[in-house]
Write a protein that holds these residues in place. Sequence first.
Motif, PDB file in Angstrom:
ATOM      1  N   GLY A 172      -2.507   1.307  33.300  1.00 17.37           N
ATOM      2  CA  GLY A 172      -3.417   0.664  32.461  1.00 17.37           C
ATOM      3  C   GLY A 172      -4.341   0.014  33.274  1.00 17.37           C
ATOM      4  O   GLY A 172      -5.558  -0.614  32.707  1.00 17.37           O
ATOM      5  N   ILE A 173      -4.071  -0.464  34.413  1.00 21.64           N
ATOM      6  CA  ILE A 173      -5.034  -1.413  35.287  1.00 21.64           C
ATOM      7  C   ILE A 173      -6.071  -0.351  35.984  1.00 21.64           C
ATOM      8  O   ILE A 173      -7.026  -0.648  36.033  1.00 21.64           O
ATOM      9  N   VAL A 174      -5.529   0.774  36.531  1.00 19.36           N
ATOM     10  CA  VAL A 174      -6.214   1.879  37.029  1.00 19.36           C
ATOM     11  C   VAL A 174      -7.253   2.644  36.322  1.00 19.36           C
ATOM     12  O   VAL A 174      -8.385   2.888  36.899  1.00 19.36           O
ATOM     13  N   LEU A 175      -6.608   3.222  35.437  1.00 17.98           N
ATOM     14  CA  LEU A 175      -7.270   4.215  34.623  1.00 17.98           C
ATOM     15  C   LEU A 175      -8.829   3.621  34.190  1.00 17.98           C
ATOM     16  O   LEU A 175      -9.862   4.530  34.149  1.00 17.98           O
ATOM     17  N   PRO A 176      -9.204   2.546  33.531  1.00 19.93           N
ATOM     18  CA  PRO A 176     -10.562   2.155  33.334  1.00 19.93           C
ATOM     19  C   PRO A 176     -11.403   2.034  34.457  1.00 19.93           C
ATOM     20  O   PRO A 176     -12.730   2.516  34.267  1.00 19.93           O
ATOM     21  N   SER A 177     -10.914   1.761  35.553  1.00 19.52           N
ATOM     22  CA  SER A 177     -11.689   1.941  36.933  1.00 19.52           C
ATOM     23  C   SER A 177     -12.033   3.440  37.217  1.00 19.52           C
ATOM     24  O   SER A 177     -13.272   3.733  37.683  1.00 19.52           O
ATOM     25  N   LEU A 235      -9.838   4.120  45.092  1.00 19.58           N
ATOM     26  CA  LEU A 235      -8.815   4.764  44.703  1.00 19.58           C
ATOM     27  C   LEU A 235      -8.469   5.802  45.541  1.00 19.58           C
ATOM     28  O   LEU A 235      -7.316   6.013  45.779  1.00 19.58           O
ATOM     29  N   ALA A 236      -9.481   6.367  46.294  1.00 25.02           N
ATOM     30  CA  ALA A 236      -9.295   7.282  47.564  1.00 25.02           C
ATOM     31  C   ALA A 236      -8.578   6.777  48.446  1.00 25.02           C
ATOM     32  O   ALA A 236      -7.699   7.464  49.091  1.00 25.02           O
ATOM     33  N   VAL A 237      -8.882   5.524  48.969  1.00 26.29           N
ATOM     34  CA  VAL A 237      -8.271   5.111  50.067  1.00 26.29           C
ATOM     35  C   VAL A 237      -6.938   4.551  49.573  1.00 26.29           C
ATOM     36  O   VAL A 237      -6.249   4.697  50.626  1.00 26.29           O
ATOM     37  N   VAL A 238      -6.664   3.998  48.682  1.00 23.68           N
ATOM     38  CA  VAL A 238      -5.483   3.742  48.301  1.00 23.68           C
ATOM     39  C   VAL A 238      -4.547   5.038  48.332  1.00 23.68           C
ATOM     40  O   VAL A 238      -3.443   5.065  48.848  1.00 23.68           O
ATOM     41  N   GLY A 239      -5.115   6.223  47.718  1.00 25.13           N
ATOM     42  CA  GLY A 239      -4.255   7.379  47.839  1.00 25.13           C
ATOM     43  C   GLY A 239      -3.868   7.903  49.166  1.00 25.13           C
ATOM     44  O   GLY A 239      -2.781   8.164  49.427  1.00 25.13           O
ATOM     45  N   VAL A 240      -4.920   7.804  50.250  1.00 22.88           N
ATOM     46  CA  VAL A 240      -4.768   8.185  51.424  1.00 22.88           C
ATOM     47  C   VAL A 240      -3.843   7.362  52.216  1.00 22.88           C
ATOM     48  O   VAL A 240      -2.822   7.675  52.944  1.00 22.88           O
ATOM     49  N   ALA A 241      -3.710   6.021  52.269  1.00 20.50           N
ATOM     50  CA  ALA A 241      -3.138   5.028  52.437  1.00 20.50           C
ATOM     51  C   ALA A 241      -1.676   5.150  52.204  1.00 20.50           C
ATOM     52  O   ALA A 241      -0.912   4.899  52.894  1.00 20.50           O
ATOM     53  N   LEU A 252      -5.928  -2.271  51.213  1.00 22.71           N
ATOM     54  CA  LEU A 252      -7.060  -1.501  52.175  1.00 22.71           C
ATOM     55  C   LEU A 252      -8.068  -1.118  50.769  1.00 22.71           C
ATOM     56  O   LEU A 252      -9.242  -0.824  51.034  1.00 22.71           O
ATOM     57  N   GLY A 253      -7.488  -0.387  49.614  1.00 24.81           N
ATOM     58  CA  GLY A 253      -7.978  -0.202  48.463  1.00 24.81           C
ATOM     59  C   GLY A 253      -9.090  -1.383  48.177  1.00 24.81           C
ATOM     60  O   GLY A 253     -10.431  -1.210  47.917  1.00 24.81           O
ATOM     61  N   ALA A 254      -8.636  -2.653  48.238  1.00 26.65           N
ATOM     62  CA  ALA A 254      -9.698  -3.653  47.607  1.00 26.65           C
ATOM     63  C   ALA A 254     -10.743  -3.917  48.716  1.00 26.65           C
ATOM     64  O   ALA A 254     -11.708  -4.170  48.395  1.00 26.65           O
ATOM     65  N   VAL A 261     -18.849   4.168  42.112  1.00 29.45           N
ATOM     66  CA  VAL A 261     -18.585   4.755  43.398  1.00 29.45           C
ATOM     67  C   VAL A 261     -17.722   3.917  44.170  1.00 29.45           C
ATOM     68  O   VAL A 261     -16.608   4.195  44.753  1.00 29.45           O
ATOM     69  N   PRO A 262     -17.803   2.413  44.101  1.00 27.21           N
ATOM     70  CA  PRO A 262     -16.863   1.539  44.796  1.00 27.21           C
ATOM     71  C   PRO A 262     -15.412   1.826  44.499  1.00 27.21           C
ATOM     72  O   PRO A 262     -14.497   1.890  45.223  1.00 27.21           O
ATOM     73  N   GLU A 263     -15.117   1.801  43.101  1.00 24.55           N
ATOM     74  CA  GLU A 263     -13.989   2.001  42.410  1.00 24.55           C
ATOM     75  C   GLU A 263     -13.475   3.369  42.770  1.00 24.55           C
ATOM     76  O   GLU A 263     -12.168   3.580  43.050  1.00 24.55           O
TER      77      GLU A 263
END
Length: 88
Positions: free
Chosen positions: A39-44, A56-62, A75-77, A50-52
């Motif tokens: 519910g938090i991530v899906l709207p972004s 999300l990509a950085v969070v996935g890789v991290a 790291l995502g923030a 581009v920033p969001e």
Amino acid sequence: MAAASYACRVAGYFLMAWVPITDRVQAALKAIPLGVMIGIVLPSAVSGKVPELVGLAVVGVAMKLVGNDVVAALLGAAAVAACRWMGL
């Protein structure tokens, strides 16, 4: 708002004392954190900005590399903040 939030938390704690913890209830309680995160991530993610998406990509890789959700979130923030600072 603080009192209302506290009352909800305390009420949930005391009301759950009356609910028998079956396998189905336990599975539902384990699914709540995932539902909240979606519910938090899906709207972004749906916004397509581009920033969001970079965040999300950085969070996935991290998460794949480090395996620590707090480090991945930080790291995502930081990636979102850097993209916004660069004007993306």
